[in-house]
Design an enzyme around this catalytic site. Sequence first.
Site: not given
Ligand code: NAD
Ligand code: WQD
Length: 352
Positions: A126, A150, A154
């Site tokens: 991330s 978190y 990562k």
């Molecule tokens: P998500 O929660 O939808 O998917 C994660 C999946 O992993 C879920 O289906 C959950 O059931 C499964 N899981 C969690 N812990 C587990 C375990 N111990 N054993 C087996 N399964 C498990 O999340 P997502 O948004 O799809 O994110 C996927 C990956 O991408 C994550 O590693 C997250 O940190 C990373 N990521 C997400 C975002 C975002 O904004 N969505 C941004 C950056 C990085």
């Molecule tokens: C986006 C923008 C908020 C909600 C997050 C996680 C990060 C990663 C990606 C896992 C910001 C604004 C949001 C609301 C708002 N996930 N906002 N009102 O914070 O950039 O990143 O998702 O890796 O770890 O932190 O994304 O969608 O929360 O916010 O004004 O109710 O929207 O301030 O500017 P963020 P976000």
Amino acid sequence: MGKKILVTGGLGYIGSHVVVELCAAGYEPVIVDNLSNARASVLERLERLTQQSLTHYDVDIRNRAALETVLERTPCAGLIHLAAFKAVGESVEAPLKYYDNNVAGSVTLFDVFERAGGGGIVFSSSAMVYGDVKVFPLHEGMPVQPNNPYGSTKAMMEQILADLVNAPGAKTLGLSLRYFNPAGAHDSALIGEDPKDRPNNLFPIVVQVAVGQRETLTIFGDDYDTPDGTGVRDYIHVVDLAQAHVMALRELLNGGFEQRFTALNLGTGTAYSVREVVSAFEREMGQPLPQTLGARRSGDVATLLADPRAAAQAIGWTAQRDLPDMVRDTWRWAGAARQWGLWDDDDSAAAP
Ligand code: NAD
Ligand code: WQD
């Protein structure tokens, strides 16, 4: 069928889209997901989408014996590791929950994979590994200095993966993909973001307001040093993100990287403000979105923007979709999910 690829978190938001693109590219995904944040119904929707019977093991990545059985039964050439907890705020309140799941779980998974013969590991990282940076765009050479548990999980897993693949005799190569802000949904509207718990991200919250599950969107501050004062982010369509995983995996399995461990940003290099996102939804919905102005959210930075050049150079990937695409696909998914009753109280809803 092509090479088997273990996909942890494969029933989650991003993982389910990765499964679709793996099948389209001729790979055979083997899904490990403990359903801690995904509905079981995602599997049958994926089978409809891919027109294939898919293998899913309801296994926790912390369960060494179960993982060993999975890989004995279905040896895999590669691993795309998405399983993790991802809520920044929750990680501050319950850090050990995150270190246990995201770090201890991943260490077990990587160890079992290496001992089973190794291969290529693509790791879900991330932009949070960069921490509270005031500069942009961000490139991969910038310091890794996470500022929440978190993000630390990562960063730790990137270091652990790098140490694993550089150990003498290691059979595994590693690639870390640093996602910026994933958004959108598959254009079939059969899969999309479907948070079990209360979401923190902007897109799902806008949807909840739009469908009446939440009264109003609170805009977290409009006094940032950005064009309209609201937060600016590099949103990346989840299908672009999924396709990048397949392109990266192919390059990794073909030994196409100079180093045994590489980290790549996955962003578009284009950023949008909160107000731009809201306006795009209002145009798509054809109605105003209830919104109020609130205080800044602690931990937020003004701008998060990727320098996407390294991924273009290393795996030939660039984003193909923009904000209107993300909003259109999100809104279509929300309409479909509501039609099936997916977001009603019970989980019995199934796609027609
Ligand atoms: P998500 O929660 O939808 O998917 C994660 C999946 O992993 C879920 O289906 C959950 O059931 C499964 N899981 C969690 N812990 C587990 C375990 N111990 N054993 C087996 N399964 C498990 O999340 P997502 O948004 O799809 O994110 C996927 C990956 O991408 C994550 O590693 C997250 O940190 C990373 N990521 C997400 C975002 C975002 O904004 N969505 C941004 C950056 C990085
Ligand atoms: C986006 C923008 C908020 C909600 C997050 C996680 C990060 C990663 C990606 C896992 C910001 C604004 C949001 C609301 C708002 N996930 N906002 N009102 O914070 O950039 O990143 O998702 O890796 O770890 O932190 O994304 O969608 O929360 O916010 O004004 O109710 O929207 O301030 O500017 P963020 P976000």
